[in-house]
Design a protein around this motif. Structure first.
Motif, PDB file in Angstrom:
ATOM      1  N   GLN A 130      74.370  70.560  58.840  1.00  0.00           N
ATOM      2  CA  GLN A 130      75.009  69.268  59.080  1.00  0.00           C
ATOM      3  C   GLN A 130      74.103  68.389  59.929  1.00  0.00           C
ATOM      4  N   GLY A 131      74.131  67.097  59.661  1.00  0.00           N
ATOM      5  CA  GLY A 131      73.339  66.138  60.424  1.00  0.00           C
ATOM      6  C   GLY A 131      72.447  65.336  59.499  1.00  0.00           C
ATOM      7  N   ALA A 132      71.254  65.032  59.989  1.00  0.00           N
ATOM      8  CA  ALA A 132      70.335  64.206  59.205  1.00  0.00           C
ATOM      9  C   ALA A 132      68.915  64.762  59.296  1.00  0.00           C
ATOM     10  N   VAL A 133      68.195  64.640  58.185  1.00  0.00           N
ATOM     11  CA  VAL A 133      66.779  64.982  58.123  1.00  0.00           C
ATOM     12  C   VAL A 133      66.041  63.784  57.545  1.00  0.00           C
ATOM     13  N   THR A 134      64.747  63.746  57.740  1.00  0.00           N
ATOM     14  CA  THR A 134      63.976  62.561  57.355  1.00  0.00           C
ATOM     15  C   THR A 134      63.734  62.415  55.863  1.00  0.00           C
ATOM     16  N   ASP A 135      63.772  63.548  55.112  1.00  0.00           N
ATOM     17  CA  ASP A 135      63.427  63.449  53.688  1.00  0.00           C
ATOM     18  C   ASP A 135      64.074  64.559  52.873  1.00  0.00           C
ATOM     19  N   ALA A 136      64.046  64.368  51.561  1.00  0.00           N
ATOM     20  CA  ALA A 136      64.656  65.332  50.639  1.00  0.00           C
ATOM     21  C   ALA A 136      63.913  66.670  50.650  1.00  0.00           C
ATOM     22  N   ALA A 137      62.608  66.653  50.878  1.00  0.00           N
ATOM     23  CA  ALA A 137      61.844  67.905  50.901  1.00  0.00           C
ATOM     24  C   ALA A 137      62.316  68.805  52.041  1.00  0.00           C
ATOM     25  N   THR A 138      62.539  68.224  53.218  1.00  0.00           N
ATOM     26  CA  THR A 138      63.041  69.001  54.354  1.00  0.00           C
ATOM     27  C   THR A 138      64.428  69.546  54.036  1.00  0.00           C
ATOM     28  N   GLN A 139      65.269  68.697  53.477  1.00  0.00           N
ATOM     29  CA  GLN A 139      66.619  69.128  53.108  1.00  0.00           C
ATOM     30  C   GLN A 139      66.551  70.322  52.157  1.00  0.00           C
ATOM     31  N   GLN A 140      65.713  70.236  51.154  1.00  0.00           N
ATOM     32  CA  GLN A 140      65.606  71.301  50.164  1.00  0.00           C
ATOM     33  C   GLN A 140      65.110  72.599  50.783  1.00  0.00           C
ATOM     34  N   VAL A 141      64.118  72.531  51.674  1.00  0.00           N
ATOM     35  CA  VAL A 141      63.593  73.730  52.325  1.00  0.00           C
ATOM     36  C   VAL A 141      64.701  74.410  53.134  1.00  0.00           C
ATOM     37  N   LEU A 142      65.515  73.635  53.833  1.00  0.00           N
ATOM     38  CA  LEU A 142      66.590  74.214  54.647  1.00  0.00           C
ATOM     39  C   LEU A 142      67.670  74.836  53.764  1.00  0.00           C
ATOM     40  N   VAL A 143      68.036  74.157  52.700  1.00  0.00           N
ATOM     41  CA  VAL A 143      69.042  74.700  51.778  1.00  0.00           C
ATOM     42  C   VAL A 143      68.517  75.981  51.128  1.00  0.00           C
ATOM     43  N   GLU A 144      67.260  75.994  50.739  1.00  0.00           N
ATOM     44  CA  GLU A 144      66.673  77.196  50.144  1.00  0.00           C
ATOM     45  C   GLU A 144      66.638  78.353  51.138  1.00  0.00           C
ATOM     46  N   GLY A 145      66.342  78.053  52.409  1.00  0.00           N
ATOM     47  CA  GLY A 145      66.368  79.097  53.438  1.00  0.00           C
ATOM     48  C   GLY A 145      67.763  79.677  53.608  1.00  0.00           C
ATOM     49  N   ALA A 146      68.768  78.809  53.613  1.00  0.00           N
ATOM     50  CA  ALA A 146      70.150  79.273  53.745  1.00  0.00           C
ATOM     51  C   ALA A 146      70.563  80.092  52.525  1.00  0.00           C
ATOM     52  N   THR A 147      70.175  79.643  51.350  1.00  0.00           N
ATOM     53  CA  THR A 147      70.516  80.366  50.124  1.00  0.00           C
ATOM     54  C   THR A 147      69.856  81.742  50.129  1.00  0.00           C
TER      55      THR A 147
END
Length: 151
Positions: free
Chosen positions: A50-67
């Motif tokens: 939850q919150g905000a990140v600067t770009d879609a690449a960062t978002q994807q890396v975090l989601v992939e780590g969680a997955t």
């Protein structure tokens, strides 16, 4: 018996979704002055980003780590990350993804403007020390990192 196991699995998924909805409602009602800019929670056999990140690449890396942490169970990752160029940067998103994979049930991370804290079971054990190093790499040397015991 097979039918019983399916029913139990379905109930577990429904309970996890209800828990995630409750956490979402509870955290969205918090005062903006005390809200974290980035928050990660490990709970209910799921992970909330939850919150905000600067770009879609960062978002994807975090989601992939969680997955990856959840053994590929993408439906157990709750992604409320907004993409906002003005958000605080995560200089090393791969380290933050590694922290997500390392995390345990009950851990809770909050990132604020100049500091971050991670609530863990045992702040002085090896896993927590590794988590501290990953956080420092993820957020950079200018961010103060604190480990606190779960309450």
């Amino acid at each position: 018996m097979n039918r019983r196991l399916r029913l139990i699995a379905l109930l577990m998924v429904v309970m996890a979704a209800a828990g995630a909805a409750w956490v979402f409602a509870a955290t969205r009602s918090a005062s903006p002055a005390t809200s974290a800019l980035l928050e990660i929670r490990w709970h209910g056999n799921g992970i909330i980003l939850q919150g905000a990140v600067t770009d879609a690449a960062t978002q994807q890396v975090l989601v992939e780590g969680a997955t990856a942490r959840l053994g590929g169970e993408a439906n157990q990752v709750v992604d409320w990350l907004d993409i906002a160029p003005a958000a605080l940067p995560v200089p090393d998103a791969a380290s933050l993804a590694s922290l997500i994979r390392l995390g345990q049930e009950g851990w809770h991370l909050q990132r604020h403007a100049t500091d971050a804290w991670l609530a863990v079971q045992s702040p002085n054990d090896d896993r927590s020390m590794q988590a501290r190093q990953l956080l420092q790499r993820a957020f950079g040397p200018g961010v103060t990192i604190r480990l606190i015991p779960l309450s």
